[in-house]
Design an enzyme around this catalytic site. Structure first.
Site, PDB file in Angstrom:
ATOM      1  N   TYR A  17     -21.509 -18.549  24.648  1.00  0.00           N
ATOM      2  CA  TYR A  17     -20.693 -18.327  23.446  1.00  0.00           C
ATOM      3  C   TYR A  17     -19.200 -18.337  23.777  1.00  0.00           C
ATOM      4  O   TYR A  17     -18.381 -18.654  22.923  1.00  0.00           O
ATOM      5  CB  TYR A  17     -21.032 -16.969  22.821  1.00  0.00           C
ATOM      6  CG  TYR A  17     -22.208 -16.980  21.871  1.00  0.00           C
ATOM      7  CD1 TYR A  17     -23.459 -17.430  22.278  1.00  0.00           C
ATOM      8  CD2 TYR A  17     -22.069 -16.515  20.571  1.00  0.00           C
ATOM      9  CE1 TYR A  17     -24.533 -17.411  21.412  1.00  0.00           C
ATOM     10  CE2 TYR A  17     -23.139 -16.496  19.701  1.00  0.00           C
ATOM     11  CZ  TYR A  17     -24.367 -16.940  20.115  1.00  0.00           C
ATOM     12  OH  TYR A  17     -25.427 -16.918  19.258  1.00  0.00           O
ATOM     13  N   LYS A  43     -33.350 -18.350  32.488  1.00  0.00           N
ATOM     14  CA  LYS A  43     -33.871 -19.709  32.693  1.00  0.00           C
ATOM     15  C   LYS A  43     -33.525 -20.095  34.124  1.00  0.00           C
ATOM     16  O   LYS A  43     -32.881 -21.123  34.396  1.00  0.00           O
ATOM     17  CB  LYS A  43     -33.252 -20.650  31.639  1.00  0.00           C
ATOM     18  CG  LYS A  43     -33.823 -22.037  31.614  1.00  0.00           C
ATOM     19  CD  LYS A  43     -35.201 -22.147  30.963  1.00  0.00           C
ATOM     20  CE  LYS A  43     -35.761 -23.542  31.110  1.00  0.00           C
ATOM     21  NZ  LYS A  43     -37.157 -23.676  30.663  1.00  0.00           N
ATOM     22  N   ASP A  75     -38.401 -19.607  27.705  1.00  0.00           N
ATOM     23  CA  ASP A  75     -39.408 -20.317  26.900  1.00  0.00           C
ATOM     24  C   ASP A  75     -40.719 -19.535  26.885  1.00  0.00           C
ATOM     25  O   ASP A  75     -41.340 -19.333  25.835  1.00  0.00           O
ATOM     26  CB  ASP A  75     -39.591 -21.773  27.385  1.00  0.00           C
ATOM     27  CG  ASP A  75     -39.700 -21.904  28.905  1.00  0.00           C
ATOM     28  OD1 ASP A  75     -39.531 -20.904  29.619  1.00  0.00           O
ATOM     29  OD2 ASP A  75     -39.971 -23.033  29.372  1.00  0.00           O
ATOM     30  N   ASP A 133     -29.768 -13.913  21.110  1.00  0.00           N
ATOM     31  CA  ASP A 133     -29.638 -14.265  19.691  1.00  0.00           C
ATOM     32  C   ASP A 133     -30.966 -14.807  19.178  1.00  0.00           C
ATOM     33  O   ASP A 133     -31.469 -14.378  18.137  1.00  0.00           O
ATOM     34  CB  ASP A 133     -28.534 -15.324  19.543  1.00  0.00           C
ATOM     35  CG  ASP A 133     -28.344 -15.758  18.106  1.00  0.00           C
ATOM     36  OD1 ASP A 133     -28.321 -14.876  17.223  1.00  0.00           O
ATOM     37  OD2 ASP A 133     -28.237 -16.971  17.855  1.00  0.00           O
ATOM     38  N   ASP A 184     -34.119 -12.749  16.719  1.00  0.00           N
ATOM     39  CA  ASP A 184     -34.631 -13.217  15.420  1.00  0.00           C
ATOM     40  C   ASP A 184     -36.156 -13.322  15.459  1.00  0.00           C
ATOM     41  O   ASP A 184     -36.842 -12.982  14.493  1.00  0.00           O
ATOM     42  CB  ASP A 184     -34.037 -14.583  15.046  1.00  0.00           C
ATOM     43  CG  ASP A 184     -32.808 -14.477  14.137  1.00  0.00           C
ATOM     44  OD1 ASP A 184     -32.052 -13.497  14.271  1.00  0.00           O
ATOM     45  OD2 ASP A 184     -32.608 -15.377  13.293  1.00  0.00           O
TER      46      ASP A 184
HETATM   47  C1  LIG Z   1     -23.289 -15.555  13.113  1.00  0.00           C
HETATM   48  C2  LIG Z   1     -23.448 -15.678  14.589  1.00  0.00           C
HETATM   49  C3  LIG Z   1     -22.103 -15.851  15.241  1.00  0.00           C
HETATM   50  C4  LIG Z   1     -24.204 -14.504  15.211  1.00  0.00           C
HETATM   51  C5  LIG Z   1     -24.498 -14.781  16.681  1.00  0.00           C
HETATM   52  O1  LIG Z   1     -24.904 -15.898  17.014  1.00  0.00           O
HETATM   53  O2  LIG Z   1     -24.308 -13.876  17.474  1.00  0.00           O
HETATM   54  C6  LIG Z   1     -25.518 -14.130  14.556  1.00  0.00           C
HETATM   55  O3  LIG Z   1     -26.483 -15.120  14.643  1.00  0.00           O
HETATM   56  C7  LIG Z   1     -26.041 -12.823  15.134  1.00  0.00           C
HETATM   57  O4  LIG Z   1     -27.175 -12.808  15.596  1.00  0.00           O
HETATM   58  O5  LIG Z   1     -25.313 -11.812  15.074  1.00  0.00           O
HETATM   59 MG   LIG Z   2     -28.415 -14.386  15.244  1.00  0.00          MG
END
Ligand SMILES: CC(C)[C@H](C(=O)O)[C@@H](O)C(=O)O
Ligand SMILES: [Mg+2]
Ligand SMILES: NC(=O)c1ccc[n+]([C@@H]2O[C@H](COP(=O)([O-])OP(=O)(O)OC[C@H]3O[C@@H](n4cnc5c(N)ncnc54)[C@H](O)[C@@H]3O)[C@@H](O)[C@H]2O)c1
Length: 362
Positions: free
Chosen positions: A143, A194, A226, A250, A254
């Protein structure tokens, strides 16, 4: 004695203002119950800031955040700003906030609540009892690594570049946060990288392994990212605490969110070595449902609880909020993202009203 706290609110974009309104109402009620006086100050970030000032993170916002005890953020982003150059997009505001406040540690808990087992897309026996803490490094990795950008090659073709970088000290400080978190939880830490392909990951694995000698009681394991993604949906109960870099964290957070039924349920805490933390849901601004009173405000409300627990050292007030969330779910109240047959479908505002009643014991 009354405790005073200065809280910066960053409602941002999309569903942000809707879910923030619910969290503020909830904080006001627990504030009265625990003799906490919150002085709320609202500031601009993301698309809302771009529209008002031309920048995703005005310096006034960063100053306001620095001068507060904690920051409660909702979400940023939306279609309207998607074609702007990357340094002027809403997302750049969020990254600038994390970097500006030095928030290198992002705690993303994914715990399945018994009331929501049937809202998960996975089978009951797979998700029942899941309780994972993802510790995501937040101010380094691909990032922030340089060089970055879109450049022209000699032939005039465009070439996009990002660079994944970690120094030993960056790995060590996030590693410590993760080992300490694992100590307070189930005593197991899985480091995800990785290392079979990336040198930066080899360094990550070496440094985490070295650090583990200081934590002999923690059972350390390593997985390639993975495989980790696959294991998270195959057998998530094998995980207790996970530590990983910015990009892998990240993605995996999710995936972990969906184990719990909906990304609309997951809070997070972003913490630095000192200074105010930022507390925000894992989800985004959900532009597809913005303004429709359909958003689930519980991730935002649970982020406010994390703010009380990790940012303001008010664990009892945090417990009360978490209890209220359990109670509304227990009585069958659901937003659309977590609905299942026989439950009461509520909008965002009505879910907020139900939480207030639960907090007030009515
Ligand atoms: C919106 C984006 C910059 C952010 C990230 O990738 O960190 C989001 O996906 C998160 O998980 O907070
Ligand atoms: Mg995110
Ligand atoms: N921390 C943040 O502010 C943050 C995090 C992720 C994405 N984003 C931004 O948000 C925008 C949209 O991104 P996306 O669509 O990939 O991810 P998203 O998390 O906003 O939405 C993904 C899906 O989940 C649903 N959803 C998310 N939160 C919900 C909630 N509280 N209640 C009910 N449903 C919910 C959405 O309706 C959508 O269908 C983008 O601009 C992205 O950059 C911001």
């Amino acid at each position: 004695m009354t405790q005073n706290y200065r809280i910066t609110l960053l409602p941002g974009d999309g569903i942000g203002p809707e879910i923030m309104a619910v969290a503020v109402d909830v904080l006001k009620v627990v504030g009265k119950q625990f003799d906490l006086k919150f002085e709320f100050q609202e500031a601009l970030i993301g698309g809302a800031a771009i529209d008002a000032t031309g920048e995703p993170l005005p310096s006034a916002t960063l100053d306001t955040c620095r001068n507060s005890d904690a920051v409660l953020l909702a979400a940023i982003g939306g279609y309207k700003w998607d074609s702007l150059p990357s340094n002027l997009r809403p997302e750049a505001g969020l990254l600038g906030l994390r970097a500006g406040l030095g928030l290198f540690a992002n705690l993303r808990p994914a715990k399945i609540l018994p009331q929501l087992i049937d809202a998960s897309t996975l089978k009951r026996e797979i998700v029942e009892g899941v309780d994972i803490m993802v510790v995501r490094e937040l101010t380094g990795g691909i990032y922030f690594g340089k060089p970055k950008g879109i450049f022209a090659t000699e032939t005039g073709e465009k070439r996009g570049v990002n660079t994944m970088v970690y120094t030993e000290s960056e790995i060590e400080r996030i590693g410590r946060v993760a080992f300490e978190a694992a100590k307070k939880r189930g005593g197991k830490l899985c480091s995800v990288d990785k290392a079979n392909v990336l040198e930066v990951s080899q360094l990550w694995r070496d440094r985490i392994t070295q650090l583990s000698t200081e934590y002999p009681d923690i059972e350390l394991s390593h997985l390639y990212v993975d495989n980790a993604a696959m294991q998270l949906v195959r057998a998530p109960k094998q995980f207790d605490t996970i530590v990983t870099g910015n990009l892998f964290g990240d993605i995996l957070s999710d995936a972990a969110a969906m184990l719990t039924g909906s990304i609309g349920m997951l809070p997070s805490a972003s913490l630095g070595a000192s200074g105010p933390g930022v507390f925000e849901p894992v989800h985004g601004s959900a532009p597809d449902i913005a303004g429709l009173d359909k958003a689930n405000p519980l991730a935002q409300v649970l982020s406010a609880a994390m703010m009380l627990r990790y940012g303001l050292d008010q664990p009892k007030a945090a417990d009360n909020i978490e209890q209220a969330v359990l109670q509304v779910l227990e009585q069958g109240d659901r937003t659309g993202d977590i609905i299942s047959p026989g439950k009461n479908l509520l909008g965002c505002r009505a879910m907020g009203d139900a939480l207030i009643l639960a907090l007030e014991g009515k």
